[in-house]
Design a protein around this motif. Sequence first.
Motif, PDB file in Angstrom:
ATOM      1  N   TYR A 181       0.817  -1.224   0.000  1.00  0.00           N
ATOM      2  CA  TYR A 181       0.000   0.000   0.000  1.00  0.00           C
ATOM      3  C   TYR A 181       0.840   1.258   0.000  1.00  0.00           C
TER       4      TYR A 181
ATOM      5  N   VAL B 139      -6.190   3.116  -2.086  1.00  0.00           N
ATOM      6  CA  VAL B 139      -5.435   2.183  -2.918  1.00  0.00           C
ATOM      7  C   VAL B 139      -6.022   2.227  -4.323  1.00  0.00           C
ATOM      8  N   THR B 145      -0.711  -4.263  -5.993  1.00  0.00           N
ATOM      9  CA  THR B 145      -0.797  -4.289  -4.541  1.00  0.00           C
ATOM     10  C   THR B 145      -1.696  -5.448  -4.141  1.00  0.00           C
ATOM     11  N   ARG B 224      -0.801   6.870   2.140  1.00  0.00           N
ATOM     12  CA  ARG B 224      -0.361   6.973   0.758  1.00  0.00           C
ATOM     13  C   ARG B 224       0.494   8.214   0.557  1.00  0.00           C
TER      14      ARG B 224
END
Lengths: 212, 357
Positions: A181, B139, B145, B224
């Motif tokens: 992530y 995401v 991922t 992120r």
Amino acid sequence: MAITTVDVLNCLRQMADVIHENKEYLTDLDSAIGDADHGINMDRGFQAILKKLPSVEDKDAGTILKTAGMALVSSVGGAAGPLYGTAFMQAGMAIAGKYELEAEDLLAILDAALKGVIMRGRANLADKTMVDAITPAVNVIREALGNGAGTVEVLEQAAAAAKKGMKDTIPMLAKKGRASYLGERSIGHQDPGATSSYLLINTMAEMARVKE
Amino acid sequence: MKKLINKPEDVVKEELEGLALAYPDIVKVHFDPDYVYRADAPVKGKVALISGGGSGHEPMHGGLVGLGMLDGACPGQVFTSPTPDQMLEAAKMVHGGAGVLYIVKNYTGDVMNFEMAADMARSEGIRVLSILIDDDTAVKDSTWTAGRRGVGTTVLAEKIVGAAAEKGYDLKKLADLCRKVNINGRSMGMALTSCTVPMAGKPTFDLPEDEMEIGVGIHGEPGRERMSLKTADEITEMLALSIIDDPAYSRTVRELDEEKGEWVDVTLEDPPFKAGDQVLAFVNNMGGSAAVELPIIYRKLHEICEKKGLKIVRNLIGPYITSLEMQGCSITLLKMDDELLELWDAPVKTIGMRWGI
């Protein structure tokens, strides 16, 4: 030099010591790209193995490894529990019934462990996982056996290859697990799972070296 | 580390002991393996719902066990997935003869442990299906991922599917409903501070006073993107727009195929939101933000939804899926229809959520 079930039991105890000593190190690596529990979880798992060992002291090496795998599955949690648990259980099945192990059995053990990890986690090489440390170890063992190497040599080469595999995860972009992530931010960190895999393979090599 | 705990290794055990003492009319707790289950389990003829995950997200999941919601919850160590033996034993305890549905958040550990547990339960003759929740728009990419994480939509799915189980939906129909909630729900979270896992003893990451993390999950993991601190309105706008403007999201997940008796790859696509949609708006406290701050987030969210043509028909505000003492919030929007509305309004009696009763 044959490896006995006493050696296997001692190796597992030594693995528990090594994991315990590296508990904070593994957790620190996991803080950087995961959720800061890898060392804690692995330590709990290997302590659970220690508790189970007395019940299998007179059993074959396959049963000992399977028992260790089940102890990991029911105590570690996270991704490491099913992955290492499956690895140990598959390794145990690969040497079922054996009381003495030769160099070829080491290949069977690590190859089965690797296949178990891939089956459970569906990771590919260079995804920045345990697979990146175990795969090169399996490859060099296969090669070393072809050249007629003995137990110690085989395991020492495997440990060296696993160490390189572990270091090679540093520049990788994680594609599996929680580190994936982070995207680009996972680059520059050593994978905690590859690190624990190296520590375990290295413990096998040390066990063989001391025995020799 | 300053926490109201005794020994770090006893946190989960002592939490469960406290819950069992405080709410005997709602839940019972089984130790070794650990799981929380409905005080009146098994409910004969009803499909049993089981979820689980690491501890540290309270009230989820143990606090969401009870009438109209979960039948069982398996708590792992803090932020660590529980183990298959817990999930298997919980299934044996709560199943009332109509099967068991595992509701699983998409985290690598949870997914693998629940897969092993489902295989073990089936080999013991218990009918099991398993549905993943993967709703986190932080995401973007499911190819490179482990895919979107399961966050806020999990709470909504447990409420809605729990109500449907109470109403008599069969296992297959419940699995379909859970999948429908998942693909219609989207979430985005942010953190103002990190949090400290008791066993680790120090914060998972450093976050300076003037910075924040956008796109965090629920495990104190870095997000992120890190950026300078912004106002509540600016933060709400970033979170809300990443949800509302998220395009269709497609991914492949593994589900149990009952007819084949094996795990199969299923491709799912989340439809994007569009003007005219009715939504449930869920503003979640990550655990450490003052209660006074959440309505401020909701106020702006309401304005943005109106501007985008989304009609908020229900809301949920508060700490439901937390990340220990992390300051911050997440927003979840779930597209509603008549079926979901009726199930959302149905009675529920759990430690963390109670109405209509």
